[in-house]
Design a protein around this motif. Structure first.
Motif, mmCIF file in Angstrom:
data_model
loop_
_atom_site.group_PDB
_atom_site.id
_atom_site.type_symbol
_atom_site.label_atom_id
_atom_site.label_comp_id
_atom_site.label_asym_id
_atom_site.label_seq_id
_atom_site.Cartn_x
_atom_site.Cartn_y
_atom_site.Cartn_z
ATOM 1 N N GLY A 187 0.819 -1.205 0.000
ATOM 2 C CA GLY A 187 0.000 0.000 0.000
ATOM 3 C C GLY A 187 0.854 1.256 0.000
ATOM 4 O O GLY A 187 0.568 2.217 -0.731
ATOM 5 N N PHE A 188 1.910 1.256 0.805
ATOM 6 C CA PHE A 188 2.817 2.406 0.801
ATOM 7 C C PHE A 188 3.575 2.493 -0.521
ATOM 8 O O PHE A 188 3.746 3.576 -1.079
ATOM 9 C CB PHE A 188 3.805 2.308 1.963
ATOM 10 C CG PHE A 188 3.195 2.581 3.311
ATOM 11 C CD1 PHE A 188 2.445 3.722 3.532
ATOM 12 C CD2 PHE A 188 3.374 1.691 4.364
ATOM 13 C CE1 PHE A 188 1.883 3.987 4.769
ATOM 14 C CE2 PHE A 188 2.820 1.941 5.602
ATOM 15 C CZ PHE A 188 2.069 3.093 5.810
ATOM 16 N N ALA A 189 4.049 1.356 -1.018
ATOM 17 C CA ALA A 189 4.844 1.361 -2.250
ATOM 18 C C ALA A 189 4.055 1.881 -3.443
ATOM 19 O O ALA A 189 4.623 2.486 -4.360
ATOM 20 C CB ALA A 189 5.377 -0.039 -2.527
ATOM 21 N N ARG A 190 2.752 1.660 -3.445
ATOM 22 C CA ARG A 190 1.925 2.084 -4.582
ATOM 23 C C ARG A 190 1.580 3.572 -4.545
ATOM 24 O O ARG A 190 1.077 4.116 -5.529
ATOM 25 C CB ARG A 190 0.631 1.267 -4.625
ATOM 26 C CG ARG A 190 0.816 -0.148 -5.149
ATOM 27 C CD ARG A 190 -0.519 -0.780 -5.474
ATOM 28 N NE ARG A 190 -1.328 -0.993 -4.281
ATOM 29 C CZ ARG A 190 -1.352 -2.114 -3.569
ATOM 30 N NH1 ARG A 190 -0.592 -3.142 -3.930
ATOM 31 N NH2 ARG A 190 -2.123 -2.222 -2.502
ATOM 32 N N ARG A 191 1.838 4.214 -3.436
ATOM 33 C CA ARG A 191 1.511 5.636 -3.366
ATOM 34 C C ARG A 191 2.373 6.439 -4.335
ATOM 35 O O ARG A 191 3.586 6.235 -4.416
ATOM 36 C CB ARG A 191 1.720 6.165 -1.945
ATOM 37 C CG ARG A 191 0.726 5.621 -0.939
ATOM 38 C CD ARG A 191 0.872 6.312 0.401
ATOM 39 N NE ARG A 191 -0.088 5.806 1.362
ATOM 40 C CZ ARG A 191 -0.286 6.331 2.575
ATOM 41 N NH1 ARG A 191 0.442 7.373 2.956
ATOM 42 N NH2 ARG A 191 -1.183 5.814 3.390
ATOM 43 N N GLU A 192 1.721 7.343 -5.039
ATOM 44 C CA GLU A 192 2.465 8.194 -5.965
ATOM 45 C C GLU A 192 3.481 9.041 -5.213
ATOM 46 O O GLU A 192 4.595 9.285 -5.697
ATOM 47 C CB GLU A 192 1.500 9.090 -6.737
ATOM 48 C CG GLU A 192 2.167 9.970 -7.764
ATOM 49 C CD GLU A 192 1.161 10.784 -8.566
ATOM 50 O OE1 GLU A 192 1.594 11.689 -9.301
ATOM 51 O OE2 GLU A 192 -0.048 10.508 -8.444
ATOM 52 N N ARG A 193 3.097 9.506 -4.028
ATOM 53 C CA ARG A 193 3.992 10.290 -3.183
ATOM 54 C C ARG A 193 3.936 9.693 -1.786
ATOM 55 O O ARG A 193 2.903 9.732 -1.132
ATOM 56 C CB ARG A 193 3.585 11.756 -3.184
ATOM 57 C CG ARG A 193 4.486 12.632 -2.328
ATOM 58 C CD ARG A 193 4.268 14.102 -2.621
ATOM 59 N NE ARG A 193 5.058 14.928 -1.709
ATOM 60 C CZ ARG A 193 5.619 16.075 -2.039
ATOM 61 N NH1 ARG A 193 5.490 16.550 -3.281
ATOM 62 N NH2 ARG A 193 6.299 16.782 -1.153
ATOM 63 N N LEU A 194 5.054 9.178 -1.327
ATOM 64 C CA LEU A 194 5.096 8.499 -0.038
ATOM 65 C C LEU A 194 5.119 9.483 1.116
ATOM 66 O O LEU A 194 4.459 9.285 2.133
ATOM 67 C CB LEU A 194 6.332 7.599 0.009
ATOM 68 C CG LEU A 194 6.551 6.742 1.244
ATOM 69 C CD1 LEU A 194 5.337 5.852 1.526
ATOM 70 C CD2 LEU A 194 7.799 5.873 1.059
ATOM 71 N N TYR A 195 5.892 10.555 0.974
ATOM 72 C CA TYR A 195 6.021 11.567 2.028
ATOM 73 C C TYR A 195 5.337 12.857 1.599
ATOM 74 O O TYR A 195 5.327 13.209 0.417
ATOM 75 C CB TYR A 195 7.492 11.816 2.345
ATOM 76 C CG TYR A 195 8.179 10.623 2.983
ATOM 77 C CD1 TYR A 195 7.842 10.214 4.266
ATOM 78 C CD2 TYR A 195 9.145 9.894 2.291
ATOM 79 C CE1 TYR A 195 8.460 9.121 4.850
ATOM 80 C CE2 TYR A 195 9.766 8.802 2.865
ATOM 81 C CZ TYR A 195 9.414 8.416 4.154
ATOM 82 O OH TYR A 195 10.019 7.324 4.726
#
Length: 223
Positions: A187-195
């Motif tokens: 789920g985190f890896a798929r985020r376009e922007r992690l931070y």
């Protein structure tokens, strides 16, 4: 580490609740550190608390927060995992931590608006999805990033973090743990922007993506 953290708490709480007095400041600080130091914890410990505060210091130094916002963000950090039971239902730890924050900050005489903001920040850490339209957005985004700093940790620290999480969830069978851990990381890896903050996005994203990709590969999953 606990002694240094208590000193940090005393510095912060004097600004938050100047009228409460040192005895109450110490009592509340000791309560916090007892929570973070519970024997069943492996990752959600004073080490994690210290890393969150250090990450917030870095973000403040980079201009993501002004002094007032930084104090509010650190207060969220102090309380965000003060209750932690790895066997609890999803979201339960954050809700109980938020309730503790509200009760104990009120006992210190902290302004209601600040208490509301701390509660909102603690609850945000359940899903790590800051509401861009919420009050104190900069604070929420900085807390979000600081809590997820560990994803960008150097290789040796990331390896230790992985081991700590597995120990904390030792009651979960391997197959179930791997599946659950994989879902969270993917789920985190798929985020376009992690931070969310500019500094964390620029300084931490590369290491975080590398760490996530490596662990997901070991879990047999793709981000």
């Amino acid at each position: 580490m606990s002694e240094a953290l208590l000193d940090r708490w005393l510095d912060d709480v004097e600004l938050l609740a100047p009228r409460a007095g040192r005895d109450l400041w110490l009592r509340e600080g000791s309560l916090l550190l007892r929570g973070w130091g519970e024997a069943h914890r492996r990752y959600h410990t004073v080490e994690h608390l210290g890393e969150v505060l250090a990450a917030l210091d870095e973000l403040t130094g980079a201009g993501a927060l002004d002094a007032r916002e930084a104090l509010l963000a650190r207060t969220v950090g102090w309380f965000h995992d003060v209750h932690y039971d790895p066997r609890a239902a999803a979201g339960s730890n954050e809700h109980r931590s938020a309730t503790m924050a509200r009760d104990h900050l009120h006992a210190l005489g902290v302004d209601d608006r600040l208490v509301d903001a701390v509660e909102a920040g603690v609850l945000m850490t359940a899903a790590h999805e800051p509401d861009p339209g919420a009050p104190h957005t900069r604070v929420l985004e900085a807390v979000h990033d600081a809590d997820l700093w560990i994803l960008s940790a150097p290789a040796h620290r990331y390896a230790a973090y992985r081991a700590q999480v597995r120990e904390e969830y030792a009651h979960v069978p391997d197959d179930a743990f791997r599946a659950g851990r994989g879902r969270v990381l993917a789920g985190f890896a798929r985020r376009e922007r992690l931070y969310r903050t500019a500094h964390a996005h620029e300084a931490w994203t590369g290491r975080a993506r590398s760490n996530l990709a490596g662990e997901l590969a070991e879990l047999g999953q793709q981000g």
